[in-house]
Design a protein around this motif. Structure first.
Motif, PDB file in Angstrom:
ATOM      1  N   ASP A 194       1.287  -1.009  -0.024  1.00 64.60           N
ATOM      2  CA  ASP A 194      -0.032  -0.039  -0.133  1.00 64.60           C
ATOM      3  C   ASP A 194       0.925   0.914   0.269  1.00 64.60           C
ATOM      4  O   ASP A 194       1.535   1.496   1.536  1.00 64.60           O
ATOM      5  CB  ASP A 194      -0.685  -0.153   1.190  1.00 64.60           C
ATOM      6  CG  ASP A 194      -1.400   0.714   1.621  1.00 64.60           C
ATOM      7  OD1 ASP A 194      -1.738   2.137   1.098  1.00 64.60           O
ATOM      8  OD2 ASP A 194      -2.543   1.238   1.973  1.00 64.60           O
ATOM      9  N   PRO A 195       0.412   2.222  -1.262  1.00 63.44           N
ATOM     10  CA  PRO A 195       1.460   3.007  -1.095  1.00 63.44           C
ATOM     11  C   PRO A 195       2.057   4.031  -0.400  1.00 63.44           C
ATOM     12  O   PRO A 195       2.330   4.956   0.477  1.00 63.44           O
ATOM     13  CB  PRO A 195       1.122   4.175  -2.510  1.00 63.44           C
ATOM     14  CG  PRO A 195       0.853   3.003  -3.513  1.00 63.44           C
ATOM     15  CD  PRO A 195       0.165   1.621  -2.355  1.00 63.44           C
ATOM     16  N   GLY A 226       7.140   9.981   4.263  1.00 60.43           N
ATOM     17  CA  GLY A 226       7.605  10.199   4.661  1.00 60.43           C
ATOM     18  C   GLY A 226       8.567   8.872   5.758  1.00 60.43           C
ATOM     19  O   GLY A 226       9.166   9.359   6.477  1.00 60.43           O
ATOM     20  N   ILE A 227       8.904   8.161   4.808  1.00 61.32           N
ATOM     21  CA  ILE A 227       9.525   6.509   5.191  1.00 61.32           C
ATOM     22  C   ILE A 227      11.068   6.805   4.332  1.00 61.32           C
ATOM     23  O   ILE A 227      10.640   7.055   2.859  1.00 61.32           O
ATOM     24  CB  ILE A 227       9.151   5.857   5.172  1.00 61.32           C
ATOM     25  CG1 ILE A 227       8.110   5.511   6.003  1.00 61.32           C
ATOM     26  CG2 ILE A 227       9.840   4.235   5.503  1.00 61.32           C
ATOM     27  CD1 ILE A 227       7.877   5.350   7.355  1.00 61.32           C
ATOM     28  N   LEU A 278       8.082  -1.691  -5.152  1.00 63.70           N
ATOM     29  CA  LEU A 278       8.882  -0.440  -4.769  1.00 63.70           C
ATOM     30  C   LEU A 278       9.159   0.453  -5.071  1.00 63.70           C
ATOM     31  O   LEU A 278       9.788   1.578  -5.163  1.00 63.70           O
ATOM     32  CB  LEU A 278       9.172  -0.254  -2.607  1.00 63.70           C
ATOM     33  CG  LEU A 278       9.155  -1.343  -1.502  1.00 63.70           C
ATOM     34  CD1 LEU A 278       9.988  -1.361  -0.611  1.00 63.70           C
ATOM     35  CD2 LEU A 278       8.321  -0.532  -0.847  1.00 63.70           C
ATOM     36  N   ARG A 279      10.332  -0.093  -5.736  1.00 64.02           N
ATOM     37  CA  ARG A 279      10.032   0.812  -7.078  1.00 64.02           C
ATOM     38  C   ARG A 279       9.475   1.370  -7.838  1.00 64.02           C
ATOM     39  O   ARG A 279      10.156   2.591  -8.720  1.00 64.02           O
ATOM     40  CB  ARG A 279      11.047  -0.225  -8.482  1.00 64.02           C
ATOM     41  CG  ARG A 279      12.587  -0.587  -7.630  1.00 64.02           C
ATOM     42  CD  ARG A 279      13.390  -1.418  -8.490  1.00 64.02           C
ATOM     43  NE  ARG A 279      14.504  -1.868  -7.668  1.00 64.02           N
ATOM     44  CZ  ARG A 279      15.584  -2.960  -7.646  1.00 64.02           C
ATOM     45  NH1 ARG A 279      15.189  -3.868  -7.689  1.00 64.02           N
ATOM     46  NH2 ARG A 279      16.822  -2.781  -7.111  1.00 64.02           N
ATOM     47  N   LYS A 280       8.417   1.017  -8.249  1.00 70.73           N
ATOM     48  CA  LYS A 280       7.466   2.096  -8.267  1.00 70.73           C
ATOM     49  C   LYS A 280       7.601   2.796  -7.659  1.00 70.73           C
ATOM     50  O   LYS A 280       6.652   3.779  -8.560  1.00 70.73           O
ATOM     51  CB  LYS A 280       6.001   0.816  -9.119  1.00 70.73           C
ATOM     52  CG  LYS A 280       6.505  -0.251  -9.374  1.00 70.73           C
ATOM     53  CD  LYS A 280       5.291  -1.313  -9.813  1.00 70.73           C
ATOM     54  CE  LYS A 280       5.343  -2.407 -10.434  1.00 70.73           C
ATOM     55  NZ  LYS A 280       4.059  -3.673 -10.218  1.00 70.73           N
ATOM     56  N   LEU A 281       7.302   2.838  -6.551  1.00 69.75           N
ATOM     57  CA  LEU A 281       7.082   4.037  -5.462  1.00 69.75           C
ATOM     58  C   LEU A 281       8.286   5.422  -5.894  1.00 69.75           C
ATOM     59  O   LEU A 281       7.610   6.398  -5.740  1.00 69.75           O
ATOM     60  CB  LEU A 281       6.976   4.169  -4.623  1.00 69.75           C
ATOM     61  CG  LEU A 281       5.633   2.682  -3.576  1.00 69.75           C
ATOM     62  CD1 LEU A 281       6.057   2.484  -2.492  1.00 69.75           C
ATOM     63  CD2 LEU A 281       3.995   3.079  -4.622  1.00 69.75           C
ATOM     64  N   GLY A 282       9.534   5.075  -6.294  1.00 67.35           N
ATOM     65  CA  GLY A 282      10.645   5.791  -6.817  1.00 67.35           C
ATOM     66  C   GLY A 282      11.416   5.117  -6.703  1.00 67.35           C
ATOM     67  O   GLY A 282      11.959   4.041  -6.143  1.00 67.35           O
TER      68      GLY A 282
END
Length: 319
Positions: free
Chosen positions: A249-250, A255-256, A279-283
């Motif tokens: 869940d994004p 803040g993590i 997680l790589r899709k989030l940045g």
């Protein structure tokens, strides 16, 4: 985002052995191979083996006459073994050797005339199997309150055994409570408690020192995976148990900066990889790994399966 991997994590030797037994049985004897209970508590592993021809059942009466059968890594009661013999079912026993060791300890204590207490969780497959391997009543305790409720004379000659998915730290308080209440208590040395459970929990504690959030890859019905998640929460960190990358869940990561990532003893590396991909899709993600214990333990396979290659090995050979 920094992703910090726990070390060790994922498959233990008992899980590797159990999965190999099913895969090699399928290679040697062909599908279907019937497996009593989930071979290990991981949905991905079970579904993958099901796709190769394994059929998972909860009772032996679901197994056709003469069908190749495998007992799961959690172990089974003697009544199950006897039923398989009565029906002349060919069986491979994938019980983890460390679980078998607990069975033997329990029988030894019972033979010595001691009242037996098992530290574990009601309803867990390993607990059911272990209690069914001993010819005496086994008192089950999970907490110090359970110890206080035991209706036994305080001078009862007592012995305890433990569920292997509980670590030294998980059982320390209950063992101390038993020792405080009963004057004649014996049990296995702490060095005999499952190495894999202890190592993975210690690794999560190390992870909590450097992470802002903990992700544990594993199934909801995996006792050791759930405990890893609980350890993170006990340290005050947001901690989540995820089956794979699709469960991410994004919103968890606002803040993590540092994500601690581990996996239960029945979760394969590919599921950890799927979480990293999510997680790589989030940045941008920078992956590193903590130093940890090198686990080199291997458990032998049944003689009939030792020369049978797994599907991966067979593909390499044919190439």
């Amino acid at each position: 985002m920094q992703v910090i991997l726990a070390n060790p994590r994922g498959f233990c030797a008992g899980v590797v052995r159990a999965i190999e037994i099913v895969e090699r049985a399928l290679q040697r004897y062909g599908a279907p191979v019937y497996v009593r209970h989930e071979i290990v508590h991981n949905r991905h592993v079970v579904d993958t083996l099901r796709g190769k021809g394994a059929v998972f059942v909860e009772d032996l009466d679901e197994v056709p006459e003469g069908a190749m059968t495998v007992f799961s890594a959690h172990g089974v009661a003697r009544t199950v073994e006897e039923e398989a013999k009565r029906r002349n079912l060919p069986v491979f026993d994938a019980t983890c050797p460390l679980v078998t060791k607990v069975h033997l300890q329990g029988r030894r204590y019972a033979k010595a005339g001691r009242t037996l207490v098992m530290i574990g969780h009601e309803g867990h497959a390993e607990v059911i199997g272990t209690r069914g391997q001993v010819d005496v009543h086994v008192h089950l305790v999970s907490t110090e309150e359970d110890v206080a409720a035991l209706d036994l004379p305080l001078d009862t000659p007592l012995a305890y055994i433990t569920q292997t998915t509980l670590s030294v730290d998980d059982t320390r308080g209950v063992i101390a409570a038993l020792g405080d209440r009963f004057s004649d208590l014996i049990g296995p040395d702490v060095s005999e408690i499952c190495y894999a459970t202890q190592n993975r929990q210690s690794a999560v504690r190390d992870l909590c020192k450097v992470a802002d959030l903990i992700l544990v890859v594993g199934s909801e019905n995996s006792s050791n995976s759930s405990r890893l998640r609980d350890l993170g929460a006990d340290e005050g960190l947001p901690s989540y148990l995820v089956a794979d990358g699709s469960a991410i869940d994004p919103a968890w990561f606002d803040g993590i900066e540092r994500v601690g990532l581990t996996a239960g003893a029945s979760a394969p590396d590919e599921l950890v990889d799927s979480v990293i991909d999510a997680l790589r899709k989030l940045g941008p993600v920078d992956v590193s790994q903590l130093a940890g214990v090198d686990e080199s333990i291997q458990f032998g396979l049944p003689r009939e399966l030792r020369d049978v290659p797994t599907p991966t090995q067979a593909a390499v050979i044919s190439a």
